[in-house]
Scaffold this motif. Structure first.
Motif, PDB file in Angstrom:
ATOM      1  N   CYS A  54       1.170   5.814   4.774  1.00 16.66           N
ATOM      2  CA  CYS A  54      -0.305   5.843   4.001  1.00 16.66           C
ATOM      3  C   CYS A  54       0.874   5.725   2.558  1.00 16.66           C
ATOM      4  N   GLU A  55       1.913   6.695   1.996  1.00 20.60           N
ATOM      5  CA  GLU A  55       2.851   6.309   1.068  1.00 20.60           C
ATOM      6  C   GLU A  55       3.840   6.674   0.884  1.00 20.60           C
ATOM      7  N   VAL A  56       5.302   5.865   0.477  1.00 19.27           N
ATOM      8  CA  VAL A  56       6.275   6.557   0.290  1.00 19.27           C
ATOM      9  C   VAL A  56       6.723   6.489  -0.820  1.00 19.27           C
ATOM     10  N   GLU A  57       7.559   7.254  -0.978  1.00 17.57           N
ATOM     11  CA  GLU A  57       8.218   7.832  -2.599  1.00 17.57           C
ATOM     12  C   GLU A  57       9.572   8.440  -2.334  1.00 17.57           C
ATOM     13  N   VAL A  58      10.299   7.491  -3.356  1.00 17.98           N
ATOM     14  CA  VAL A  58      11.811   7.858  -3.097  1.00 17.98           C
ATOM     15  C   VAL A  58      12.259   8.100  -4.126  1.00 17.98           C
ATOM     16  N   PHE A  59      13.476   9.351  -4.879  1.00 15.46           N
ATOM     17  CA  PHE A  59      13.982  10.295  -5.266  1.00 15.46           C
ATOM     18  C   PHE A  59      15.136   9.876  -5.368  1.00 15.46           C
ATOM     19  N   GLY A  60      15.898   9.513  -6.879  1.00 16.93           N
ATOM     20  CA  GLY A  60      17.362   9.957  -6.228  1.00 16.93           C
ATOM     21  C   GLY A  60      18.161   9.066  -7.877  1.00 16.93           C
ATOM     22  N   GLU A  61      19.689   8.836  -8.216  1.00 15.14           N
ATOM     23  CA  GLU A  61      20.639   8.571  -9.509  1.00 15.14           C
ATOM     24  C   GLU A  61      20.564   7.835  -9.618  1.00 15.14           C
ATOM     25  N   GLU A  62      21.003   6.912 -10.694  1.00 14.91           N
ATOM     26  CA  GLU A  62      21.143   5.825 -10.992  1.00 14.91           C
ATOM     27  C   GLU A  62      22.264   5.921 -11.472  1.00 14.91           C
ATOM     28  N   LEU A  63      23.645   4.739 -11.282  1.00 10.83           N
ATOM     29  CA  LEU A  63      24.591   4.108 -11.349  1.00 10.83           C
ATOM     30  C   LEU A  63      24.695   3.834 -12.691  1.00 10.83           C
ATOM     31  N   ARG A 119       1.410  -1.102   0.122  1.00  7.57           N
ATOM     32  CA  ARG A 119      -0.524   0.103   0.001  1.00  7.57           C
ATOM     33  C   ARG A 119       0.935   1.063  -0.055  1.00  7.57           C
ATOM     34  N   ALA A 120       1.977   0.643   0.970  1.00  2.00           N
ATOM     35  CA  ALA A 120       2.875   2.340   0.582  1.00  2.00           C
ATOM     36  C   ALA A 120       4.148   2.508  -0.579  1.00  2.00           C
ATOM     37  N   ILE A 121       3.946   2.069  -1.404  1.00  2.00           N
ATOM     38  CA  ILE A 121       3.935   2.012  -3.030  1.00  2.00           C
ATOM     39  C   ILE A 121       3.210   2.247  -4.285  1.00  2.00           C
ATOM     40  N   ASP A 122       1.540   2.344  -3.716  1.00  2.00           N
ATOM     41  CA  ASP A 122       0.072   1.718  -5.039  1.00  2.00           C
ATOM     42  C   ASP A 122       0.320   2.704  -5.720  1.00  2.00           C
ATOM     43  N   GLY A 123       0.674   3.930  -5.330  1.00  2.00           N
ATOM     44  CA  GLY A 123       0.107   5.567  -6.193  1.00  2.00           C
ATOM     45  C   GLY A 123      -0.492   5.805  -5.556  1.00  2.00           C
ATOM     46  N   ASN A 124      -1.544   5.311  -4.793  1.00  2.00           N
ATOM     47  CA  ASN A 124      -2.483   6.080  -3.614  1.00  2.00           C
ATOM     48  C   ASN A 124      -2.171   6.791  -2.721  1.00  2.00           C
ATOM     49  N   PHE A 125      -2.719   8.040  -2.322  1.00  2.00           N
ATOM     50  CA  PHE A 125      -1.633   8.891  -1.990  1.00  2.00           C
ATOM     51  C   PHE A 125      -2.864   9.253  -0.458  1.00  2.00           C
ATOM     52  N   ASP A 126      -4.372   8.031  -0.056  1.00  2.00           N
ATOM     53  CA  ASP A 126      -5.315   8.860   1.075  1.00  2.00           C
ATOM     54  C   ASP A 126      -4.017   8.731   2.182  1.00  2.00           C
ATOM     55  N   ASN A 165      -6.341   8.651   4.549  1.00  2.00           N
ATOM     56  CA  ASN A 165      -7.143   8.272   5.788  1.00  2.00           C
ATOM     57  C   ASN A 165      -6.971   6.155   5.721  1.00  2.00           C
ATOM     58  N   TYR A 166      -6.510   5.911   7.056  1.00  2.00           N
ATOM     59  CA  TYR A 166      -6.811   4.305   6.619  1.00  2.00           C
ATOM     60  C   TYR A 166      -8.089   3.633   6.038  1.00  2.00           C
ATOM     61  N   GLY A 167      -8.996   4.501   6.298  1.00  2.00           N
ATOM     62  CA  GLY A 167     -10.547   3.751   5.796  1.00  2.00           C
ATOM     63  C   GLY A 167     -10.379   3.486   4.761  1.00  2.00           C
ATOM     64  N   GLU A 168      -9.642   4.010   3.779  1.00  2.00           N
ATOM     65  CA  GLU A 168      -9.731   4.069   2.502  1.00  2.00           C
ATOM     66  C   GLU A 168      -9.247   3.062   1.870  1.00  2.00           C
ATOM     67  N   LYS A 169      -8.210   2.125   3.077  1.00  2.00           N
ATOM     68  CA  LYS A 169      -7.521   1.334   2.149  1.00  2.00           C
ATOM     69  C   LYS A 169      -5.918   1.391   1.414  1.00  2.00           C
ATOM     70  N   SER A 170      -5.617   2.570   2.091  1.00  2.00           N
ATOM     71  CA  SER A 170      -4.119   2.798   1.362  1.00  2.00           C
ATOM     72  C   SER A 170      -3.469   2.796   2.426  1.00  2.00           C
ATOM     73  N   CYS A 171      -2.950   2.417   3.367  1.00  2.00           N
ATOM     74  CA  CYS A 171      -2.186   2.903   4.102  1.00  2.00           C
ATOM     75  C   CYS A 171      -1.679   1.373   4.882  1.00  2.00           C
ATOM     76  N   THR A 172      -0.329   1.590   5.480  1.00  2.00           N
ATOM     77  CA  THR A 172       0.094   0.418   5.496  1.00  2.00           C
ATOM     78  C   THR A 172       0.261  -0.161   6.916  1.00  2.00           C
ATOM     79  N   HIS A 173       0.268  -1.249   7.925  1.00  2.00           N
ATOM     80  CA  HIS A 173      -0.016  -1.718   9.673  1.00  2.00           C
ATOM     81  C   HIS A 173       0.490  -2.068   9.884  1.00  2.00           C
ATOM     82  N   THR A 174       1.345  -2.287  10.772  1.00  2.00           N
ATOM     83  CA  THR A 174       1.953  -3.947  11.489  1.00  2.00           C
ATOM     84  C   THR A 174       1.682  -4.067  12.828  1.00  2.00           C
TER      85      THR A 174
END
Length: 435
Positions: free
Chosen positions: A290-299, A183-190, A192-201
């Motif tokens: 709820c979402e994680v975006e990683v930005f960077g450069e390629e070797l 859910r943290a990399i599905d492109g859903n930025f909601d 609100n946990y009820g929208e099934k857009s967030c992870t949970h441990t």
């Protein structure tokens, strides 16, 4: 993929020259463009064909008919963080037609007019080059205009690559309340946990979430979207890490300070760290993202072909891109040429990239001063590499065995050259972005 210190929203400027430098990747080369209608043979591809002529007679500009809604759109192929859109307006006549046009960025192709606006509506000035700056994520960039012919002679879109694309693998320490890690990399930025857009441990001594980027990148920024419907303070003290150790992720390098939750649900951690795995860990607390975006450069140099002007002491050219950073020649980790009038080493990146940095690991067991005066070049000329553009100043050897040259140059070939001296390189890393 990069360099995100200041976020500039809704600003407007007009360039005084067509050569304004930008630190971001050109995203529009060789892509697919569409438009609302066709007038005077002004096909949509003309705006991304690399022809910057602003005279319509040069067959370099697009043209629509005059309808209530007129638009042009480019598909970037995947979602990027767009930082700048540069538009080359028609100059032979009719430049004022572009007044009021709107630039948009987003992931909605069919409903492009609902995508987010990049900068202010266009106000045509004396220059034919118009720049819109923003920080928006999306696959589609459009220019729209009501009740007027739309003509664009060239459109350049600059931005950064999002590394956490859909389809990557994410894992976490445990599962709570059906909050699966993808859910943290599905492109859903909601948020609100009820929208099934967030992870949970569950709440355990060590709680973590991790994404596998597929290969090692230089990570520049991690953006976390925290839960907003409740419990946002749970994320306080969480740590972001980047590295190549999957099983021992908690030993990877830390990216930024431990998280301190504020009023915003968006948390940004900045760093310059190399790795394939990005993790968020938290002690003795539920971990929800709820979402994680990683930005960077390629070797760019891993597993490629290298050549050099001559061979001395068995110092073959591939040693400089073999991933062995040992700077002792006896460890068989460094290249070596003979001493000739022109000595060089070159790597073929396989295709043209926008090169941002070349990092050279110099020999340290002896002879480090030999590298003084060496020149780094980047370009598309393999046979005439000495005519390629220079990246940074000629090398001046200091106390460190690691030498950095920063630039923004496009090319397939990266070379290091040196006159009248043995050339030895223990490792060369080339960092950049695809075109």
């Amino acid at each position: 993929m990069l360099i995100f210190v200041a976020i500039i929203l809704g600003t407007f400027s007009v360039s005084s020259a067509c050569t304004n430098a930008t630190p971001y990747e050109l995203l529009t080369k060789g892509l697919k463009a569409t438009q609302s209608s066709l007038g005077w043979k002004g096909i949509p591809f003309r705006a991304i064909d690399g022809n910057f002529a602003t005279d319509y007679g040069e067959q370099s500009c697009t043209h629509t008919l005059k309808q209530p809604e007129n638009w042009w759109m480019v598909d970037l192929g995947k979602s990027y963080r767009v930082k700048e859109v540069k538009i080359y307006n028609r100059a032979d006549c009719c430049k004022d037609r572009l007044n009021g046009a709107t630039v948009r960025v987003g992931d909605n192709a069919n409903g492009m007019l609902t995508n987010a606006v990049c900068g202010e509506p266009i106000k045509v000035g004396t220059s034919s080059v118009i720049i819109r700056k923003c920080t928006l994520e999306g696959q589609y960039v459009s220019v729209s205009l009501k009740n007027q012919y739309l003509t664009l002679c060239e459109v350049e879109v600059f931005g950064e690559e999002l590394l956490t694309i859909k389809g990557l693998k994410a894992t976490q320490s445990s599962l709570g309340w059906e909050g699966i890690p993808v859910r943290a990399i599905d492109g859903n930025f909601d948020t609100n946990y009820g929208e099934k857009s967030c992870t949970h441990t569950m709440k355990q001594p060590e709680n973590w979430w991790m994404v596998d980027l597929g290969k090692s990148y230089r990570v520049k920024e991690v953006k976390i979207y925290n839960r907003a419907d409740c419990c946002k303070d749970r994320l306080n003290g969480a740590t972001v890490r980047v590295g190549d150790n999957a099983k021992g992720m908690l030993t990877n390098a830390v990216c930024g300070e431990p998280i301190t939750v504020g009023t915003s649900s968006v948390i940004i951690q900045k760093c310059t760290l190399k790795g394939q795995y990005v993790s968020v860990s938290l002690k003795n607390q539920y971990l929800t993202l709820c979402e994680v975006e990683v930005f960077g450069e390629e070797l760019l140099t891993k597993g490629l072909k290298a050549t050099q002007s001559s061979l001395g002491w068995k110092g073959i050219p591939v040693r400089a891109i073999d991933g062995n950073f040992d700077t002792n020649y006896g460890e068989k980790s460094c290249t070596h040429t003979m001493k000739q009038p022109e000595n060089w080493w070159m790597v073929d990146l396989g295709k043209s990239y926008r090169v941002k940095e070349v990092k050279i690991y110099n020999r340290a067991d002896c002879c480090k001063d030999r590298l003084n005066g060496a020149t780094v070049r980047v370009g598309d000329n393999a046979m005439g590499m000495m005519t390629n553009a220079v990246c940074g100043e000629p090398i001046k050897v200091g106390t460190s065995s690691v030498i950095d040259r920063k630039c923004t140059l496009k090319g397939q070939y990266v070379s290091v050259s040196l006159k009248n001296q043995y050339l030895t390189l223990c490792e060369v890393e080339v960092w950049g972005e695809g075109l």
